[in-house]
Scaffold this motif. Structure first.
Motif, PDB file in Angstrom:
ATOM      1  N   ALA A 128      51.286  15.493  -0.457  1.00 28.63           N
ATOM      2  CA  ALA A 128      52.296  15.589  -1.511  1.00 28.63           C
ATOM      3  C   ALA A 128      52.311  14.356  -2.417  1.00 28.63           C
ATOM      4  O   ALA A 128      52.965  14.368  -3.468  1.00 28.63           O
ATOM      5  CB  ALA A 128      53.670  15.793  -0.896  1.00 28.63           C
ATOM      6  N   ALA A 129      51.609  13.301  -2.035  1.00 28.14           N
ATOM      7  CA  ALA A 129      51.554  12.089  -2.863  1.00 28.14           C
ATOM      8  C   ALA A 129      50.923  12.420  -4.217  1.00 28.14           C
ATOM      9  O   ALA A 129      50.020  13.268  -4.291  1.00 28.14           O
ATOM     10  CB  ALA A 129      50.743  11.008  -2.151  1.00 28.14           C
ATOM     11  N   PRO A 130      51.380  11.804  -5.286  1.00 31.01           N
ATOM     12  CA  PRO A 130      52.344  10.697  -5.364  1.00 31.01           C
ATOM     13  C   PRO A 130      53.800  11.142  -5.589  1.00 31.01           C
ATOM     14  O   PRO A 130      54.621  10.331  -6.018  1.00 31.01           O
ATOM     15  CB  PRO A 130      51.835   9.911  -6.562  1.00 31.01           C
ATOM     16  CG  PRO A 130      51.329  10.970  -7.489  1.00 31.01           C
ATOM     17  CD  PRO A 130      50.729  12.039  -6.596  1.00 31.01           C
ATOM     18  N   ILE A 136      59.257  12.871   0.981  1.00 30.76           N
ATOM     19  CA  ILE A 136      60.450  12.675   1.810  1.00 30.76           C
ATOM     20  C   ILE A 136      60.954  14.009   2.333  1.00 30.76           C
ATOM     21  O   ILE A 136      61.278  14.152   3.524  1.00 30.76           O
ATOM     22  CB  ILE A 136      61.547  11.962   1.002  1.00 30.76           C
ATOM     23  CG1 ILE A 136      61.119  10.529   0.675  1.00 30.76           C
ATOM     24  CG2 ILE A 136      62.874  11.975   1.764  1.00 30.76           C
ATOM     25  CD1 ILE A 136      62.046   9.817  -0.289  1.00 30.76           C
ATOM     26  N   GLU A 137      61.018  15.006   1.455  1.00 31.00           N
ATOM     27  CA  GLU A 137      61.497  16.338   1.850  1.00 31.00           C
ATOM     28  C   GLU A 137      60.669  16.899   2.994  1.00 31.00           C
ATOM     29  O   GLU A 137      61.215  17.420   3.977  1.00 31.00           O
ATOM     30  CB  GLU A 137      61.431  17.272   0.645  1.00 31.00           C
ATOM     31  CG  GLU A 137      61.815  18.704   0.938  1.00 31.00           C
ATOM     32  CD  GLU A 137      61.578  19.630  -0.242  1.00 31.00           C
ATOM     33  OE1 GLU A 137      61.419  20.852  -0.018  1.00 31.00           O
ATOM     34  OE2 GLU A 137      61.532  19.149  -1.391  1.00 31.00           O
ATOM     35  N   PHE A 165      57.217   4.756   1.124  1.00 27.59           N
ATOM     36  CA  PHE A 165      56.198   5.462   0.345  1.00 27.59           C
ATOM     37  C   PHE A 165      55.860   4.705  -0.941  1.00 27.59           C
ATOM     38  O   PHE A 165      54.687   4.626  -1.332  1.00 27.59           O
ATOM     39  CB  PHE A 165      56.658   6.883   0.031  1.00 27.59           C
ATOM     40  CG  PHE A 165      56.672   7.796   1.233  1.00 27.59           C
ATOM     41  CD1 PHE A 165      55.627   7.804   2.136  1.00 27.59           C
ATOM     42  CD2 PHE A 165      57.739   8.658   1.465  1.00 27.59           C
ATOM     43  CE1 PHE A 165      55.627   8.633   3.243  1.00 27.59           C
ATOM     44  CE2 PHE A 165      57.756   9.499   2.566  1.00 27.59           C
ATOM     45  CZ  PHE A 165      56.694   9.492   3.453  1.00 27.59           C
ATOM     46  N   GLU A 166      56.864   4.134  -1.592  1.00 28.51           N
ATOM     47  CA  GLU A 166      56.596   3.331  -2.790  1.00 28.51           C
ATOM     48  C   GLU A 166      55.731   2.126  -2.444  1.00 28.51           C
ATOM     49  O   GLU A 166      54.808   1.770  -3.184  1.00 28.51           O
ATOM     50  CB  GLU A 166      57.917   2.864  -3.407  1.00 28.51           C
ATOM     51  CG  GLU A 166      58.729   3.968  -4.067  1.00 28.51           C
ATOM     52  CD  GLU A 166      60.104   3.489  -4.508  1.00 28.51           C
ATOM     53  OE1 GLU A 166      60.502   2.370  -4.099  1.00 28.51           O
ATOM     54  OE2 GLU A 166      60.789   4.241  -5.231  1.00 28.51           O
ATOM     55  N   HIS A 167      56.032   1.514  -1.307  1.00 27.10           N
ATOM     56  CA  HIS A 167      55.321   0.308  -0.872  1.00 27.10           C
ATOM     57  C   HIS A 167      53.856   0.613  -0.558  1.00 27.10           C
ATOM     58  O   HIS A 167      52.976  -0.209  -0.834  1.00 27.10           O
ATOM     59  CB  HIS A 167      56.025  -0.258   0.360  1.00 27.10           C
ATOM     60  CG  HIS A 167      55.969  -1.743   0.491  1.00 27.10           C
ATOM     61  ND1 HIS A 167      56.044  -2.595  -0.592  1.00 27.10           N
ATOM     62  CD2 HIS A 167      55.866  -2.553   1.588  1.00 27.10           C
ATOM     63  CE1 HIS A 167      55.981  -3.844  -0.172  1.00 27.10           C
ATOM     64  NE2 HIS A 167      55.868  -3.848   1.149  1.00 27.10           N
ATOM     65  N   THR A 168      53.601   1.799   0.036  1.00 25.75           N
ATOM     66  CA  THR A 168      52.219   2.102   0.438  1.00 25.75           C
ATOM     67  C   THR A 168      51.279   2.192  -0.765  1.00 25.75           C
ATOM     68  O   THR A 168      50.070   1.990  -0.607  1.00 25.75           O
ATOM     69  CB  THR A 168      52.135   3.428   1.229  1.00 25.75           C
ATOM     70  OG1 THR A 168      52.657   4.499   0.443  1.00 25.75           O
ATOM     71  CG2 THR A 168      52.903   3.332   2.531  1.00 25.75           C
ATOM     72  N   PHE A 169      51.805   2.455  -1.951  1.00 28.17           N
ATOM     73  CA  PHE A 169      50.949   2.517  -3.142  1.00 28.17           C
ATOM     74  C   PHE A 169      50.391   1.143  -3.505  1.00 28.17           C
ATOM     75  O   PHE A 169      49.487   1.039  -4.333  1.00 28.17           O
ATOM     76  CB  PHE A 169      51.722   3.102  -4.330  1.00 28.17           C
ATOM     77  CG  PHE A 169      52.153   4.534  -4.131  1.00 28.17           C
ATOM     78  CD1 PHE A 169      51.383   5.418  -3.377  1.00 28.17           C
ATOM     79  CD2 PHE A 169      53.324   5.000  -4.697  1.00 28.17           C
ATOM     80  CE1 PHE A 169      51.779   6.740  -3.189  1.00 28.17           C
ATOM     81  CE2 PHE A 169      53.725   6.322  -4.524  1.00 28.17           C
ATOM     82  CZ  PHE A 169      52.954   7.189  -3.768  1.00 28.17           C
TER      83      PHE A 169
END
Length: 249
Positions: A128-130, A136-137, A165-169
């Motif tokens: 589902a990224a990005p 999250i859902e 998830f924001e950090h992993t980018f």
């Protein structure tokens, strides 16, 4: 020491290792309770919270060793939740002299043959990224998050996931380094006094991991009623009571 950490209270050292997809806020309701009796160390793992993103394959076990060395703590009760439990287990096997008690809360386990359903779930989240909100859902969709989805701490769970998830980018790599052979093959080698805690609303894979930990000599087991995978958020009082009693016993 480049990892972000915080210390609270006095007494026997206790170190808290948060779950994957979270940060040290995983323990935000537990720390005040434990710090009444113990010297509590909580930290953001590499790539999480306020700690730096990995620029090379992360070695979470060595990060924990470096943190304890930095704080001049020769031995501590090590408490890990989910992926933090995997780190704690590996650390207890690699450095038994540094672990007085091992407390595992719905831990992951290196070398465990996770089901196709579990692997498919993880792939759906990643695919589902990005789209972070979709990630999250999908992440909190399974029944193992049902109680937290309907709890006052739902917001904190989602905040941590969104930050994660924001950090992993920003990560340079998603690879990590783990000891060999994996802990699944060495559970009998754990010498620390061990407590395994799990909620009664867990996914089958995590319950089966619990069955593997019955190979740990003398391990004790606790099931918390009406609790799912995020029992650190929803059941801090009961969880802390079990931890305090076990460490003081």
């Amino acid at each position: 020491m480049d990892l972000h950490y915080e210390v609270y209270g006095n007494g026997k050292p206790v170190v808290l290792i948060h779950s994957g997809g979270a940060d040290m806020r995983d323990w935000s309701s537990v720390v005040p309770l434990l710090s009444e009796d113990f010297h509590v160390i909580s930290f953001d793992g590499r790539g999480a919270g306020r700690s730096p993103s990995p620029i090379e394959p992360a070695n979470y076990v060595q990060d924990l060793l470096s943190l304890l060395d930095h704080l001049n703590i020769p031995q501590a009760a090590v408490i890990g939740h989910s992926m933090g439990g995997q780190i704690a287990t590996e650390f207890a096997i690699q450095y038994p002299e540094r672990v007085s008690e091992l407390i595992l809360i719905a831990p992951a386990l290196s070398g465990f043959p996770y089901s196709e359903e579990m692997q498919a779930y993880m792939l759906r989240v990643s695919a589902a990224a990005p789209d972070i909100e979709k990630m999250i859902e999908l992440c909190i969709e399974p029944p193992s998050y049902e109680i937290t989805r309907n709890h006052a701490e739902r917001g904190l769970m989602i905040q941590m996931l969104r930050h994660h998830f924001e950090h992993t980018f920003t990560w340079a790599t998603f690879d990590s380094v783990w000891p060999e052979p994996p802990a699944m093959e060495r559970l009998e080698d754990i010498s620390a006094k061990t407590l395994f805690i799990i909620g009664d609303h867990e996914m089958p894979d995590n319950r089966q991991v619990g069955e593997q930990f019955r190979r740990v000599p003398g391990a004790r087991f606790v099931t918390i009623s009406e609790a799912d995978h995020m029992l650190t958020l929803t059941h801090p009082n009961e969880l802390s009571r079990h931890i305090i009693q076990f460490v003081k016993d």
